[in-house]
Design an enzyme around this catalytic site. Structure first.
Site, PDB file in Angstrom:
ATOM      1  N   SER A 121      13.375  43.643  21.512  1.00 42.14           N
ATOM      2  CA  SER A 121      14.301  44.474  21.474  1.00 42.14           C
ATOM      3  C   SER A 121      14.621  45.235  20.318  1.00 42.14           C
ATOM      4  O   SER A 121      15.546  46.227  20.254  1.00 42.14           O
ATOM      5  CB  SER A 121      15.954  43.875  21.629  1.00 42.14           C
ATOM      6  N   HIS A 142       9.833  47.287  27.045  1.00 40.93           N
ATOM      7  CA  HIS A 142      10.987  46.596  26.927  1.00 40.93           C
ATOM      8  C   HIS A 142      11.872  46.690  28.215  1.00 40.93           C
ATOM      9  O   HIS A 142      12.274  47.591  28.812  1.00 40.93           O
ATOM     10  CB  HIS A 142      11.949  47.140  25.884  1.00 40.93           C
ATOM     11  N   GLU A 154      11.912  50.621  28.620  1.00 38.98           N
ATOM     12  CA  GLU A 154      11.807  51.394  27.498  1.00 38.98           C
ATOM     13  C   GLU A 154      10.184  51.253  27.349  1.00 38.98           C
ATOM     14  O   GLU A 154       9.870  50.204  26.882  1.00 38.98           O
ATOM     15  CB  GLU A 154      12.731  51.059  26.282  1.00 38.98           C
ATOM     16  N   ASN A 193      19.661  49.580  23.035  1.00 38.88           N
ATOM     17  CA  ASN A 193      20.361  48.556  22.165  1.00 38.88           C
ATOM     18  C   ASN A 193      20.989  49.402  20.821  1.00 38.88           C
ATOM     19  O   ASN A 193      21.908  48.728  20.227  1.00 38.88           O
ATOM     20  CB  ASN A 193      19.445  47.438  21.564  1.00 38.88           C
TER      21      ASN A 193
HETATM   22  N1  LIG Z   1      18.435  38.684  26.804  1.00 37.56           N
HETATM   23  C1  LIG Z   1      18.312  40.067  27.111  1.00 37.56           C
HETATM   24  O1  LIG Z   1      19.209  40.427  27.856  1.00 37.56           O
HETATM   25  C2  LIG Z   1      17.288  40.586  26.719  1.00 37.56           C
HETATM   26  C3  LIG Z   1      17.039  41.849  27.262  1.00 37.56           C
HETATM   27  C4  LIG Z   1      15.820  42.777  26.825  1.00 37.56           C
HETATM   28  C5  LIG Z   1      14.925  42.141  26.034  1.00 37.56           C
HETATM   29  N2  LIG Z   1      15.158  40.783  25.353  1.00 37.56           N
HETATM   30  C6  LIG Z   1      14.187  40.357  24.242  1.00 37.56           C
HETATM   31  O2  LIG Z   1      13.465  39.573  25.209  1.00 37.56           O
HETATM   32  C7  LIG Z   1      13.021  38.364  24.443  1.00 37.56           C
HETATM   33  C8  LIG Z   1      13.084  37.187  24.926  1.00 37.56           C
HETATM   34  O3  LIG Z   1      14.539  37.023  24.873  1.00 37.56           O
HETATM   35  P1  LIG Z   1      15.316  35.913  26.064  1.00 37.56           P
HETATM   36  O4  LIG Z   1      16.745  36.586  26.450  1.00 37.56           O
HETATM   37  O5  LIG Z   1      14.385  35.749  27.361  1.00 37.56           O
HETATM   38  O6  LIG Z   1      15.273  34.681  25.564  1.00 37.56           O
HETATM   39  P2  LIG Z   1      15.392  33.259  25.701  1.00 37.56           P
HETATM   40  O7  LIG Z   1      16.213  32.466  24.628  1.00 37.56           O
HETATM   41  O8  LIG Z   1      15.993  33.187  27.261  1.00 37.56           O
HETATM   42  O9  LIG Z   1      13.928  32.861  25.885  1.00 37.56           O
HETATM   43  C9  LIG Z   1      12.902  32.730  25.000  1.00 37.56           C
HETATM   44  C10 LIG Z   1      11.938  31.748  25.372  1.00 37.56           C
HETATM   45  O10 LIG Z   1      10.742  32.096  24.639  1.00 37.56           O
HETATM   46  C11 LIG Z   1      10.240  30.747  24.317  1.00 37.56           C
HETATM   47  N3  LIG Z   1       9.391  30.597  23.296  1.00 37.56           N
HETATM   48  C12 LIG Z   1       9.633  30.771  22.053  1.00 37.56           C
HETATM   49  N4  LIG Z   1       8.645  30.700  21.253  1.00 37.56           N
HETATM   50  C13 LIG Z   1       7.546  30.616  21.832  1.00 37.56           C
HETATM   51  C14 LIG Z   1       6.021  30.534  21.893  1.00 37.56           C
HETATM   52  N5  LIG Z   1       5.548  30.501  20.642  1.00 37.56           N
HETATM   53  N6  LIG Z   1       5.362  30.549  22.809  1.00 37.56           N
HETATM   54  C15 LIG Z   1       5.773  30.682  24.329  1.00 37.56           C
HETATM   55  N7  LIG Z   1       7.122  30.706  24.531  1.00 37.56           N
HETATM   56  C16 LIG Z   1       7.951  30.633  23.453  1.00 37.56           C
HETATM   57  C17 LIG Z   1      11.299  29.768  24.280  1.00 37.56           C
HETATM   58  O11 LIG Z   1      10.997  28.534  24.724  1.00 37.56           O
HETATM   59  C18 LIG Z   1      12.176  30.413  25.396  1.00 37.56           C
HETATM   60  O12 LIG Z   1      12.062  29.734  26.694  1.00 37.56           O
HETATM   61  C19 LIG Z   1      13.331  38.715  23.123  1.00 37.56           C
HETATM   62  O13 LIG Z   1      12.514  39.448  22.357  1.00 37.56           O
HETATM   63  C20 LIG Z   1      14.819  39.496  23.314  1.00 37.56           C
HETATM   64  O14 LIG Z   1      15.159  40.261  22.547  1.00 37.56           O
HETATM   65  C21 LIG Z   1      16.148  40.148  25.681  1.00 37.56           C
END
Ligand SMILES: NC(=O)c1ccc[n+]([C@@H]2O[C@H](COP(=O)([O-])OP(=O)(O)OC[C@H]3O[C@@H](n4cnc5c(N)ncnc54)[C@H](O)[C@@H]3O)[C@@H](O)[C@H]2O)c1
Length: 287
Positions: A121, A142, A154, A193
């Site tokens: 993000s 994204h 995005e 964002n």
């Molecule tokens: N939460 C949202 O609404 C949202 C929306 C759009 C984008 N994002 C982006 O998406 C990404 C993930 O966010 P999320 O909300 O799914 O987080 P989350 O905490 O739900 O999940 C992250 C996952 O990544 C895994 N992980 C961490 N290090 C790792 C590695 N080295 N190899 C493989 N897996 C690994 C973790 O075990 C975890 O399951 C972030 O970059 C976030 O900014 C989030």
């Protein structure tokens, strides 16, 4: 340029499991890679439960449910990503984690034109490209939460992304996934964002200062502005750790006080009260 048929998703949390569901439902061979077996099992459960919900609500047919299920695999080895046409990194919003992943996966991919995308993000795409050894094929793609439902994606090319890669991802998002892309510059927060996160942080500051209860702040924006949910409920849904990480990246880039996470958000993340995914944030989800 080869067609995108084999997709890898790295990180199967909230977003990775949703993105994997989207690509599997589009008929693409999808491999999700997590940090360990427990996390891989958790990702599988999330995707299966979401597909079952979609079936129950008649969003997909029995056949589509079965086909999507057969397209999905869950593992723990990045080396298995070697044959992928596209890898979408959706690991935690932490720059060090993503830099390590981009440098490792960049060396693992065997096809010259394989695209390595990040669902970040707020972390600079250009930095992820620089460590990958294939900067022309690295860009931000994204998705929004929940990925199977939200139409927007995005597209974020960096200074070093090739125009072929951008156009390939535009075609993929539109034609293969049936979603609507917008293009944003490689600046922390991109379009959505940049507008959303200062609003969420302002609501948290307002709550911290005791202006109103969490329920009343949320009700104000739902009934007063017609938003589908209020800012504190939305922060819980996104994950307070993720909201905080995005705020920190945006603050690091622009030094705007509005982007700086307030102390209450820091404390809640330190306490593990990160929202819906942990069972408690501004609201209690344990029931
Ligand atoms: N939460 C949202 O609404 C949202 C929306 C759009 C984008 N994002 C982006 O998406 C990404 C993930 O966010 P999320 O909300 O799914 O987080 P989350 O905490 O739900 O999940 C992250 C996952 O990544 C895994 N992980 C961490 N290090 C790792 C590695 N080295 N190899 C493989 N897996 C690994 C973790 O075990 C975890 O399951 C972030 O970059 C976030 O900014 C989030």
């Amino acid at each position: 340029m080869s067609e995108i048929a084999r997709v890898g998703v790295v990180g199967g949390g909230l977003m990775g499991s949703g993105i994997a569901e989207v690509t599997a439902r589009a008929g693409l061979d999808t491999l999700v890679v997590e940090v360990d077996q427990d996390a891989a099992d958790g990702a599988q459960k999330r995707v299966e439960a979401s597909l079952d919900r979609a079936l129950k609500r008649q969003k997909i047919t029995e056949d589509e449910r079965a086909t999507a299920g057969s397209r999905l695999r869950f593992g723990t080895s990045l080396a298995e990503l070697a044959d992928r046409d596209l890898v979408v990194e959706a690991a935690s919003e932490d720059e060090r984690t993503k830099l390590d992943l981009f440098s490792t996966i960049g060396a693992i991919l065997t096809q010259d034109d394989a695209v390595l995308a990040s669902n970040t993000s707020s972390i600079p795409i250009v930095k992820l490209g620089a460590v990958s050894g294939r900067p022309g094929q690295v860009m931000g793609v994204h998705f929004f939460n929940p990925a199977p439902v939200m139409q927007l994606v995005e597209l974020v090319p960096s200074l070093t992304t090739s125009s072929d890669t951008t156009e390939r991802m535009r075609g993929f998002v539109t034609d293969a996934l049936g979603k609507e892309p917008i293009e944003a510059t490689d600046r922390a927060g991109f379009v959505v964002n940049s507008l959303l996160v200062p609003y969420l942080l302002s609501a948290i500051r307002m709550y911290e200062a005791g202006y109103a209860s969490a329920a009343d702040i949320d009700q104000g924006m739902v009934l007063g502005c017609g938003h589908p949910m209020g800012p504190l409920a939305l922060s819980d849904l996104i994950g307070l750790d993720t909201v905080r990480a995005i705020g920190l990246s945006m603050y690091g880039e622009f030094k705007e006080p509005l982007y700086s996470p307030p102390p209450l958000l820091d404390r809640m993340v330190d306490a593990g009260l990160v929202g819906k995914k942990s069972g408690r944030g501004f609201y209690d989800y344990s029931a």
